[in-house]
Design a protein around this motif. Sequence first.
Motif, PDB file in Angstrom:
ATOM      1  N   VAL A 102      54.725  68.028  46.999  1.00  0.00           N
ATOM      2  CA  VAL A 102      55.818  68.913  47.408  1.00  0.00           C
ATOM      3  C   VAL A 102      55.374  69.817  48.549  1.00  0.00           C
ATOM      4  N   GLU A 103      54.180  70.340  48.480  1.00  0.00           N
ATOM      5  CA  GLU A 103      53.723  71.310  49.468  1.00  0.00           C
ATOM      6  C   GLU A 103      53.504  70.700  50.852  1.00  0.00           C
ATOM      7  N   VAL A 104      53.166  69.409  50.921  1.00  0.00           N
ATOM      8  CA  VAL A 104      52.991  68.769  52.239  1.00  0.00           C
ATOM      9  C   VAL A 104      54.309  68.223  52.783  1.00  0.00           C
ATOM     10  N   GLY A 105      55.393  68.367  51.991  1.00  0.00           N
ATOM     11  CA  GLY A 105      56.703  67.930  52.451  1.00  0.00           C
ATOM     12  C   GLY A 105      56.961  66.448  52.305  1.00  0.00           C
ATOM     13  N   ALA A 106      56.191  65.761  51.466  1.00  0.00           N
ATOM     14  CA  ALA A 106      56.348  64.305  51.319  1.00  0.00           C
ATOM     15  C   ALA A 106      57.337  63.928  50.223  1.00  0.00           C
ATOM     16  N   TYR A 107      57.837  64.896  49.472  1.00  0.00           N
ATOM     17  CA  TYR A 107      58.761  64.579  48.393  1.00  0.00           C
ATOM     18  C   TYR A 107      60.201  64.705  48.870  1.00  0.00           C
ATOM     19  N   ARG A 108      61.012  63.695  48.508  1.00  0.00           N
ATOM     20  CA  ARG A 108      62.438  63.700  48.833  1.00  0.00           C
ATOM     21  C   ARG A 108      63.243  64.103  47.603  1.00  0.00           C
ATOM     22  N   PRO A 109      64.053  65.143  47.694  1.00  0.00           N
ATOM     23  CA  PRO A 109      64.895  65.540  46.559  1.00  0.00           C
ATOM     24  C   PRO A 109      65.752  64.372  46.082  1.00  0.00           C
ATOM     25  N   GLY A 110      65.837  64.206  44.771  1.00  0.00           N
ATOM     26  CA  GLY A 110      66.600  63.127  44.169  1.00  0.00           C
ATOM     27  C   GLY A 110      65.750  61.978  43.703  1.00  0.00           C
ATOM     28  N   ALA A 111      64.501  61.912  44.176  1.00  0.00           N
ATOM     29  CA  ALA A 111      63.631  60.810  43.779  1.00  0.00           C
ATOM     30  C   ALA A 111      63.167  60.944  42.340  1.00  0.00           C
TER      31      ALA A 111
ATOM     32  N   PRO B 103      64.420  63.231  39.035  1.00  0.00           N
ATOM     33  CA  PRO B 103      65.290  64.277  38.479  1.00  0.00           C
ATOM     34  C   PRO B 103      64.530  65.368  37.721  1.00  0.00           C
ATOM     35  N   ALA B 104      63.468  64.991  37.014  1.00  0.00           N
ATOM     36  CA  ALA B 104      62.694  65.994  36.274  1.00  0.00           C
ATOM     37  C   ALA B 104      62.019  66.975  37.230  1.00  0.00           C
ATOM     38  N   LEU B 105      61.490  66.449  38.342  1.00  0.00           N
ATOM     39  CA  LEU B 105      60.854  67.328  39.324  1.00  0.00           C
ATOM     40  C   LEU B 105      61.896  68.188  40.035  1.00  0.00           C
ATOM     41  N   ASP B 106      63.064  67.617  40.303  1.00  0.00           N
ATOM     42  CA  ASP B 106      64.142  68.410  40.907  1.00  0.00           C
ATOM     43  C   ASP B 106      64.515  69.596  40.020  1.00  0.00           C
ATOM     44  N   ARG B 107      64.610  69.323  38.716  1.00  0.00           N
ATOM     45  CA  ARG B 107      64.945  70.386  37.777  1.00  0.00           C
ATOM     46  C   ARG B 107      63.819  71.435  37.729  1.00  0.00           C
ATOM     47  N   ALA B 108      62.562  70.966  37.747  1.00  0.00           N
ATOM     48  CA  ALA B 108      61.436  71.897  37.723  1.00  0.00           C
ATOM     49  C   ALA B 108      61.432  72.777  38.964  1.00  0.00           C
ATOM     50  N   LEU B 109      61.708  72.193  40.135  1.00  0.00           N
ATOM     51  CA  LEU B 109      61.733  72.977  41.371  1.00  0.00           C
ATOM     52  C   LEU B 109      62.836  74.036  41.342  1.00  0.00           C
ATOM     53  N   GLU B 110      63.879  73.747  40.594  1.00  0.00           N
ATOM     54  CA  GLU B 110      64.980  74.696  40.465  1.00  0.00           C
ATOM     55  C   GLU B 110      64.624  75.836  39.510  1.00  0.00           C
ATOM     56  N   VAL B 111      63.868  75.510  38.444  1.00  0.00           N
ATOM     57  CA  VAL B 111      63.581  76.480  37.392  1.00  0.00           C
ATOM     58  C   VAL B 111      62.362  77.345  37.705  1.00  0.00           C
TER      59      VAL B 111
ATOM     60  N   ILE C 115      57.003  72.125  29.962  1.00  0.00           N
ATOM     61  CA  ILE C 115      57.299  70.816  30.564  1.00  0.00           C
ATOM     62  C   ILE C 115      57.613  70.977  32.048  1.00  0.00           C
ATOM     63  N   HIS C 116      58.418  71.985  32.393  1.00  0.00           N
ATOM     64  CA  HIS C 116      58.739  72.213  33.806  1.00  0.00           C
ATOM     65  C   HIS C 116      57.492  72.590  34.600  1.00  0.00           C
ATOM     66  N   LEU C 117      56.664  73.434  34.033  1.00  0.00           N
ATOM     67  CA  LEU C 117      55.446  73.847  34.726  1.00  0.00           C
ATOM     68  C   LEU C 117      54.498  72.672  34.920  1.00  0.00           C
ATOM     69  N   ALA C 118      54.366  71.824  33.899  1.00  0.00           N
ATOM     70  CA  ALA C 118      53.478  70.668  34.004  1.00  0.00           C
ATOM     71  C   ALA C 118      54.020  69.636  34.988  1.00  0.00           C
ATOM     72  N   THR C 119      55.338  69.438  35.004  1.00  0.00           N
ATOM     73  CA  THR C 119      55.945  68.494  35.941  1.00  0.00           C
ATOM     74  C   THR C 119      55.698  68.920  37.379  1.00  0.00           C
ATOM     75  N   TYR C 120      55.856  70.210  37.651  1.00  0.00           N
ATOM     76  CA  TYR C 120      55.606  70.713  39.000  1.00  0.00           C
ATOM     77  C   TYR C 120      54.130  70.620  39.367  1.00  0.00           C
ATOM     78  N   ALA C 121      53.241  70.948  38.413  1.00  0.00           N
ATOM     79  CA  ALA C 121      51.803  70.908  38.687  1.00  0.00           C
ATOM     80  C   ALA C 121      51.342  69.503  39.038  1.00  0.00           C
ATOM     81  N   ALA C 122      51.936  68.485  38.391  1.00  0.00           N
ATOM     82  CA  ALA C 122      51.534  67.098  38.658  1.00  0.00           C
ATOM     83  C   ALA C 122      51.905  66.646  40.061  1.00  0.00           C
ATOM     84  N   SER C 123      52.944  67.243  40.656  1.00  0.00           N
ATOM     85  CA  SER C 123      53.403  66.831  41.991  1.00  0.00           C
ATOM     86  C   SER C 123      53.318  67.947  43.012  1.00  0.00           C
ATOM     87  N   LYS C 124      52.532  68.961  42.720  1.00  0.00           N
ATOM     88  CA  LYS C 124      52.465  70.134  43.581  1.00  0.00           C
ATOM     89  C   LYS C 124      52.020  69.795  44.997  1.00  0.00           C
TER      90      LYS C 124
END
Length: 435
Positions: free
Chosen positions: A383-392, A394-402, A371-380
């Motif tokens: 995240v890489e272009v810097g358009a994601y704001r932490p807190g927007a 929670p599932a992606l925040d947790r994935a980025l941590e794990v 689930i964490h890997l798939a969540t990150y892959a969907a928004s990769k």
Amino acid sequence: MIPILWRDSILDAARPRPVGRVCRMVGLHLEVEGVDAAIGEAIYVELKDRKISAEVVAIRDGRLVCMPYGDLDGVRYGSTAVPMRRPPRIGVGQELLGRVIDAEGIPLDGYGSINAEEFVIATQAAPPPMSRPLIDKPLSLGTSVLDTMVPCGKGQRLGIFAGAGVGKSSLLSMIIRGTEAPVKVLALVGERGREVREFIENDLTIQGLSSSVVVVATSDQPALVRIRAALVATRIAEYFRDQGNDVLLIMDSLTRLAMAQREVGLSSGEPPSQRGYPPSVNSLMARLLERAGRNEHGSITALYSVLVDGDDLMDPVADSARSILDGHITLSRERAQMSRYPAVEVLESISRLESAILNSDQIALVRQARIHLATYAASKDLVEVGAYRPGANPALDRALEVIPRLEKVFCQDVKETVSGSESWRMLQGALEEVR
């Protein structure tokens, strides 16, 4: 009482000796007339200074179409051809452990001859479907990413799919050194001659070779020799399985086996189909792959590397192999370019027996990691272009941590082996909440 093999030899010598002759040579095959033989039987062509072994692969217009096991230099119209009245044989036994042999069972390592009992290696039947015990016990492969995210059971068949230069051979060397299986059989089918000794000494090492049998057929050898190497390796694995062992069979590669069968099929007159592969390619793969598995004595756990053309997983050989095997391991060129080895793409890899060989706690850990890997892959990309704001999210925040902790679990040095229990401990630690 006279042993069976001696009795057969005596009877063969007492029979009249039928003799035929070579009447045609086209491309990779020769045609023989004047004698009868069945498909799969061996013949030999007598020359002044040597004999050339061949196998009957087809019958056309009353002639035997034969594929040779050696080069055809010196063969001419009218050369004597003698049927052996039996399929080719290979010697098997405990003395094979630690040895390197060719497709005819002849040692290549310079350690002398091998005294072993002979078995016929022509088409061996797979275990009957209803006599196969269920696969319910895991087999550790010594690599943390496979033992946790793509678990393998005793008797399971997995394919390793990747393009050239992505790390298939390195992963196979890690597995053959780190597995819990007491007996390993390695088939190098169509391998480069330069890489055989390099793989055995640098990747397999003395430690891995001591409990292994290595069967070699290099890329410059005739197509029938490459096919025979795969059959010989499988027959050797079946022998050790019938002795009550858990055997690991590794074949590198299934694609080169299919290419060899394509040469044989087209040369014997089969019509080409998708990408030039004749129907006999799928038939050979199905018969060969079904021979692995469990029986009432032991098990053969089989890993087949599949070289996908241009990283195209819809290649005919790859697609056919996936439909037969019990799971697939996909290697990523992107991960290999970032030096993340083994370059296993977890989200594109699957074990069809995961629920049968893992307990409920392990299944929960695997699903959580996926689930964490798939969540990150969907928004990769975001995240890489810097358009994601932490807190927007929670599932992606947790994935980025794990994810960074998961990468430490999945990445492993090629010389390192990890036990199955240690792999699960590391995965559980990576998924724990940070206080």
